[in-house]
Design a protein around this motif. Sequence first.
Motif, PDB file in Angstrom:
ATOM      1  N   ARG A  93     -65.139 -17.968 -22.429  1.00 22.95           N
ATOM      2  CA  ARG A  93     -63.883 -17.863 -23.170  1.00 22.95           C
ATOM      3  C   ARG A  93     -63.120 -19.168 -23.061  1.00 22.95           C
ATOM      4  O   ARG A  93     -62.798 -19.618 -21.963  1.00 22.95           O
ATOM      5  CB  ARG A  93     -63.008 -16.739 -22.614  1.00 22.95           C
ATOM      6  CG  ARG A  93     -63.394 -15.341 -23.020  1.00 22.95           C
ATOM      7  CD  ARG A  93     -62.468 -14.322 -22.391  1.00 22.95           C
ATOM      8  NE  ARG A  93     -62.765 -12.981 -22.813  1.00 22.95           N
ATOM      9  CZ  ARG A  93     -62.052 -12.318 -23.747  1.00 22.95           C
ATOM     10  NH1 ARG A  93     -61.018 -12.891 -24.300  1.00 22.95           N
ATOM     11  NH2 ARG A  93     -62.387 -11.093 -24.083  1.00 22.95           N
ATOM     12  N   PHE A  94     -62.843 -19.780 -24.202  1.00 23.47           N
ATOM     13  CA  PHE A  94     -61.977 -20.952 -24.248  1.00 23.47           C
ATOM     14  C   PHE A  94     -60.561 -20.519 -24.581  1.00 23.47           C
ATOM     15  O   PHE A  94     -60.336 -19.394 -25.061  1.00 23.47           O
ATOM     16  CB  PHE A  94     -62.467 -21.947 -25.302  1.00 23.47           C
ATOM     17  CG  PHE A  94     -63.834 -22.515 -25.031  1.00 23.47           C
ATOM     18  CD1 PHE A  94     -64.012 -23.513 -24.087  1.00 23.47           C
ATOM     19  CD2 PHE A  94     -64.946 -22.048 -25.708  1.00 23.47           C
ATOM     20  CE1 PHE A  94     -65.261 -24.047 -23.836  1.00 23.47           C
ATOM     21  CE2 PHE A  94     -66.211 -22.566 -25.468  1.00 23.47           C
ATOM     22  CZ  PHE A  94     -66.369 -23.573 -24.522  1.00 23.47           C
ATOM     23  N   ALA A  95     -59.598 -21.380 -24.359  1.00 17.81           N
ATOM     24  CA  ALA A  95     -58.233 -21.081 -24.776  1.00 17.81           C
ATOM     25  C   ALA A  95     -58.206 -20.962 -26.293  1.00 17.81           C
ATOM     26  O   ALA A  95     -58.746 -21.831 -26.991  1.00 17.81           O
ATOM     27  CB  ALA A  95     -57.289 -22.177 -24.307  1.00 17.81           C
ATOM     28  N   PRO A  96     -57.623 -19.891 -26.846  1.00 12.46           N
ATOM     29  CA  PRO A  96     -57.564 -19.767 -28.300  1.00 12.46           C
ATOM     30  C   PRO A  96     -56.871 -20.969 -28.939  1.00 12.46           C
ATOM     31  O   PRO A  96     -55.907 -21.503 -28.388  1.00 12.46           O
ATOM     32  CB  PRO A  96     -56.758 -18.486 -28.518  1.00 12.46           C
ATOM     33  CG  PRO A  96     -56.941 -17.709 -27.252  1.00 12.46           C
ATOM     34  CD  PRO A  96     -57.021 -18.736 -26.152  1.00 12.46           C
ATOM     35  N   SER A  97     -57.362 -21.384 -30.082  1.00  8.49           N
ATOM     36  CA  SER A  97     -56.778 -22.520 -30.794  1.00  8.49           C
ATOM     37  C   SER A  97     -56.656 -22.181 -32.271  1.00  8.49           C
ATOM     38  O   SER A  97     -57.261 -21.231 -32.750  1.00  8.49           O
ATOM     39  CB  SER A  97     -57.610 -23.787 -30.606  1.00  8.49           C
ATOM     40  OG  SER A  97     -58.936 -23.579 -31.043  1.00  8.49           O
TER      41      SER A  97
ATOM     42  N   ARG B  41     -64.836 -11.629 -30.877  1.00 12.94           N
ATOM     43  CA  ARG B  41     -64.725 -11.751 -29.424  1.00 12.94           C
ATOM     44  C   ARG B  41     -65.521 -10.640 -28.733  1.00 12.94           C
ATOM     45  O   ARG B  41     -66.155 -10.878 -27.701  1.00 12.94           O
ATOM     46  CB  ARG B  41     -63.257 -11.686 -29.003  1.00 12.94           C
ATOM     47  CG  ARG B  41     -62.988 -11.904 -27.517  1.00 12.94           C
ATOM     48  CD  ARG B  41     -63.313 -13.324 -27.092  1.00 12.94           C
ATOM     49  NE  ARG B  41     -64.513 -13.412 -26.293  1.00 12.94           N
ATOM     50  CZ  ARG B  41     -65.053 -14.568 -25.900  1.00 12.94           C
ATOM     51  NH1 ARG B  41     -64.508 -15.716 -26.268  1.00 12.94           N
ATOM     52  NH2 ARG B  41     -66.125 -14.590 -25.168  1.00 12.94           N
TER      53      ARG B  41
ATOM     54  N   GLY C  49     -61.342 -17.877 -29.095  1.00 12.39           N
ATOM     55  CA  GLY C  49     -61.750 -18.660 -27.933  1.00 12.39           C
ATOM     56  C   GLY C  49     -63.258 -18.746 -27.786  1.00 12.39           C
ATOM     57  O   GLY C  49     -63.769 -19.023 -26.698  1.00 12.39           O
TER      58      GLY C  49
ATOM     59  N   ASP D  71     -64.027 -24.165 -28.703  1.00 12.95           N
ATOM     60  CA  ASP D  71     -62.876 -24.787 -28.041  1.00 12.95           C
ATOM     61  C   ASP D  71     -62.017 -25.588 -28.996  1.00 12.95           C
ATOM     62  O   ASP D  71     -61.095 -26.273 -28.580  1.00 12.95           O
ATOM     63  CB  ASP D  71     -63.332 -25.670 -26.868  1.00 12.95           C
ATOM     64  CG  ASP D  71     -64.088 -26.928 -27.311  1.00 12.95           C
ATOM     65  OD1 ASP D  71     -64.280 -27.135 -28.532  1.00 12.95           O
ATOM     66  OD2 ASP D  71     -64.498 -27.706 -26.420  1.00 12.95           O
TER      67      ASP D  71
END
Length: 209
Positions: A204-208, A194, A61, A64
């Motif tokens: 923190r972005f949503a994990p992708s 992280r 994350g 993005d």
Amino acid sequence: MTPRPTPADLEAARDAVVDDLLPDPLRLLIVGINPGLWTGATGAHFARPGNRFHPALAAAGITDRLIDPAEGYAPEDLAHLRAIGLGITNLVRRATARADELSDDELREGAARLVRTVLTHRPAAVAVAGITAYRIAFGERRARAGRQDGWPRRALEEAGAQAPVLEATPLLVVPNPSGLNAHETVASLAAAYREAADAAGMERFAPSR
């Protein structure tokens, strides 16, 4: 972006010097050992297909999206890295096929260059990717991966009067994302990266994937 490099392009990229990515403001500075030939040919860091660096950033994350720089950076991806304050440099700037082509002297010189870069660009945190290269570069033979208690004596001596600035910058040693580092996975790399991003206060972005 550039076409995917051919074998001739890769051979021609030996000893190419790759520019650092140093956004302003700079949050997290990630330090590789040196560019591979794929990076030398494209100018994009950790560009070789199969390298886990960018997948780990996405899984953590930190970015993005999943960035694929195999043909160079897409303008929107490079803009994203700059916007989040992610910097990338190397201990040694010249491109080689393998990191073991570097001399110990080159790594030690790279440690001094890193100190100068940190003092000039003032990242919120620094993460060196590769424990063996870190030990050689800074003369810390017993160093272990993870967040360091402080900067090595060699680095503080190089900083001189600016040593307090260096001491205020968190320093971590994280795993090398190369496929040659077989005991690491994208998930384990993501966890280490992280931790470094958190030390830098990054979003923190949503994990992708």
